[in-house]
Design an enzyme around this catalytic site. Structure first.
Site, PDB file in Angstrom:
ATOM      1  N   ASP A 248       0.863  -1.196   0.000  1.00  0.00           N
ATOM      2  CA  ASP A 248       0.000   0.000   0.000  1.00  0.00           C
ATOM      3  C   ASP A 248       0.897   1.243   0.000  1.00  0.00           C
ATOM      4  OD1 ASP A 248      -2.495   1.501   0.205  1.00  0.00           O
ATOM      5  OD2 ASP A 248      -1.963   1.915   2.280  1.00  0.00           O
ATOM      6  N   SER A 249       0.299   2.407  -0.185  1.00  0.00           N
ATOM      7  CA  SER A 249       1.072   3.648  -0.139  1.00  0.00           C
ATOM      8  C   SER A 249       1.493   3.984   1.297  1.00  0.00           C
ATOM      9  CB  SER A 249       0.225   4.796  -0.694  1.00  0.00           C
ATOM     10  OG  SER A 249      -0.923   4.971   0.114  1.00  0.00           O
TER      11      SER A 249
ATOM     12  N   TYR B 269      -1.109   8.330  -2.961  1.00  0.00           N
ATOM     13  CA  TYR B 269      -1.210   7.966  -4.374  1.00  0.00           C
ATOM     14  C   TYR B 269      -2.453   8.579  -5.044  1.00  0.00           C
ATOM     15  CZ  TYR B 269       2.332   4.183  -4.292  1.00  0.00           C
ATOM     16  OH  TYR B 269       3.479   3.452  -4.227  1.00  0.00           O
ATOM     17  N   GLY B 270      -3.498   8.758  -4.264  1.00  0.00           N
ATOM     18  CA  GLY B 270      -4.827   9.050  -4.821  1.00  0.00           C
ATOM     19  C   GLY B 270      -4.959  10.357  -5.558  1.00  0.00           C
TER      20      GLY B 270
ATOM     21  N   CYS C  67      -4.377  -1.769  -1.826  1.00  0.00           N
ATOM     22  CA  CYS C  67      -4.585  -0.363  -2.176  1.00  0.00           C
ATOM     23  C   CYS C  67      -5.511  -0.330  -3.387  1.00  0.00           C
ATOM     24  CB  CYS C  67      -3.221   0.243  -2.524  1.00  0.00           C
ATOM     25  SG  CYS C  67      -3.296   1.912  -3.185  1.00  0.00           S
ATOM     26  N   ASN C  68      -6.647   0.312  -3.235  1.00  0.00           N
ATOM     27  CA  ASN C  68      -7.602   0.390  -4.351  1.00  0.00           C
ATOM     28  C   ASN C  68      -7.021   1.167  -5.526  1.00  0.00           C
ATOM     29  OD1 ASN C  68     -10.607  -0.386  -3.215  1.00  0.00           O
ATOM     30  ND2 ASN C  68      -9.278   0.394  -1.621  1.00  0.00           N
TER      31      ASN C  68
ATOM     32  N   CYS D  75     -11.314   2.833  -0.172  1.00  0.00           N
ATOM     33  CA  CYS D  75      -9.880   3.114   0.005  1.00  0.00           C
ATOM     34  C   CYS D  75      -9.508   2.424   1.296  1.00  0.00           C
ATOM     35  CB  CYS D  75      -9.646   4.625   0.113  1.00  0.00           C
ATOM     36  SG  CYS D  75      -7.989   5.061   0.690  1.00  0.00           S
ATOM     37  N   THR D  76      -8.371   1.758   1.314  1.00  0.00           N
ATOM     38  CA  THR D  76      -8.047   0.943   2.496  1.00  0.00           C
ATOM     39  C   THR D  76      -7.704   1.792   3.725  1.00  0.00           C
ATOM     40  OG1 THR D  76      -5.774   0.698   1.651  1.00  0.00           O
ATOM     41  CG2 THR D  76      -7.339  -1.077   1.176  1.00  0.00           C
ATOM     42  N   HIS D  77      -7.492   3.088   3.526  1.00  0.00           N
ATOM     43  CA  HIS D  77      -7.300   3.961   4.694  1.00  0.00           C
ATOM     44  C   HIS D  77      -8.623   4.260   5.416  1.00  0.00           C
ATOM     45  CE1 HIS D  77      -3.346   4.826   2.914  1.00  0.00           C
ATOM     46  NE2 HIS D  77      -3.011   5.443   4.022  1.00  0.00           N
TER      47      HIS D  77
HETATM   48  N1  DGL Z   1      -4.952   3.200   0.575  1.00  0.00           N
HETATM   49  C1  DGL Z   1      -4.981   3.509  -0.786  1.00  0.00           C
HETATM   50  C2  DGL Z   1      -6.247   3.108  -1.500  1.00  0.00           C
HETATM   51  O1  DGL Z   1      -6.863   2.163  -1.091  1.00  0.00           O
HETATM   52  C3  DGL Z   1      -4.283   4.722  -1.307  1.00  0.00           C
HETATM   53  C4  DGL Z   1      -4.454   6.000  -0.612  1.00  0.00           C
HETATM   54  C5  DGL Z   1      -3.526   7.054  -1.154  1.00  0.00           C
HETATM   55  O2  DGL Z   1      -2.300   6.856  -1.086  1.00  0.00           O
HETATM   56  O3  DGL Z   1      -4.027   8.079  -1.643  1.00  0.00           O
HETATM   57  O4  DGL Z   1      -6.615   3.692  -2.487  1.00  0.00           O
END
Ligand code: DGL
Length: 262
Positions: free
Chosen positions: A7-8, A38-39, A69-70, A181-183
């Protein structure tokens, strides 16, 4: 045999937590905090970072890799499957399918990063489910920063942001909310404050982990002891303690490494 996770940053730990609850194995988790979030990056940048980190996991001997990470899944998983035919990649996608199938003719609110929401993979999924009129998309990029920045996860800022984002949402129209999003599951309690109780909040963790386990069992990767290595692409003195809170384990249980070459 190791199972890779990527993941990021902290978000993929919400999936790793589900995995360690269900399966003792050797896990190696890469958090690309050097390049997170990343998003809000370009597609090309996310590809460049993801390919580099995945190559590292493969070089470390992972044959099953969970893209936790989606955003990275939506942009990279097809390419990765073409590039490494002998590696099993498990992707993470917003759980729109289960949400729609229990939607009771109401709508589904899908929250994710801007990049995930505008990617073709998500549009294809919605088209396949014939759910264009039942899905409403809402980017929530800042939540990633509220998790990653600072000594502790900033629940207060997240609370204010979620409240603001929900100002124009009429919850009567919806039957479920998808955390794409996994966050975002890190802020489940903050979401719950503003979402009526009869609306389901759905994330991808159990689907992803069940998928992972079905491949792991096939390949006999089972270990007797749990072994967790976390590799970060940059030092961050607060990451480990936040990771332990999320995983609900002691820090002595984690092999913690920084890899500045990634
Ligand atoms: N946790 C990530 C996701 O599921 C990425 C979040 C990010 O880095 O912006 O998309």
């Amino acid at each position: 045999m190791k199972i890779g996770f990527f993941d990021s940053g902290l978000g993929g730990l919400t999936i790793l937590k589900e995995a360690i609850n269900k399966l003792n194995a050797k896990y190696i988790y890469v958090g690309d905090i050097l390049n997170s979030p990343y998003g809000i990056k370009s597609k090309e940048e996310v590809k460049k970072y993801t390919f580099k980190n995945i190559k590292y996991l493969i070089d470390e001997g992972c044959k099953v890799i969970v893209i936790a990470c989606n955003t990275a899944t939506s942009i990279c998983i097809n390419d990765l499957r073409n590039m490494y035919k002998d590696i099993c990649f498990i992707g993470t996608e917003p759980a729109i399918k289960p949400a729609i199938s229990s939607s009771d003719h109401k709508k589904v609110l899908v929250m994710a990063t801007s990049l995930t929401l505008k990617e073709e993979k998500l549009q294809n999924l919605i088209n396949r489910l014939d759910a264009k009129n039942e899905t409403v998309l809402l980017p929530m990029d800042k939540l990633v920063r509220f998790a990653e920045d600072g000594e502790k996860i900033n629940y207060n800022l997240a609370d204010k942001y979620i409240k603001e984002k929900f100002l124009n949402v009429n919850f009567e129209d919806f039957s479920s909310i998808v955390l794409g999003c996994t966050h975002f599951p890190l802020f489940r309690e903050e979401f719950k404050k503003y979402i009526p109780k009869d609306i389901q909040i759905i994330d991808s963790a159990s689907g992803v982990v069940n998928n992972m386990i079905s491949h792991v069992n096939e390949n006999k990767y089972l270990e007797e002891n749990l072994d967790i290595t976390i590799v970060l692409t940059k030092e961050n003195k607060y990451f480990l303690s936040k990771a332990c809170d999320i995983l609900d384990i002691q820090n002595e249980r984690i092999n913690y490494q920084i890899n500045n070459n990634l």
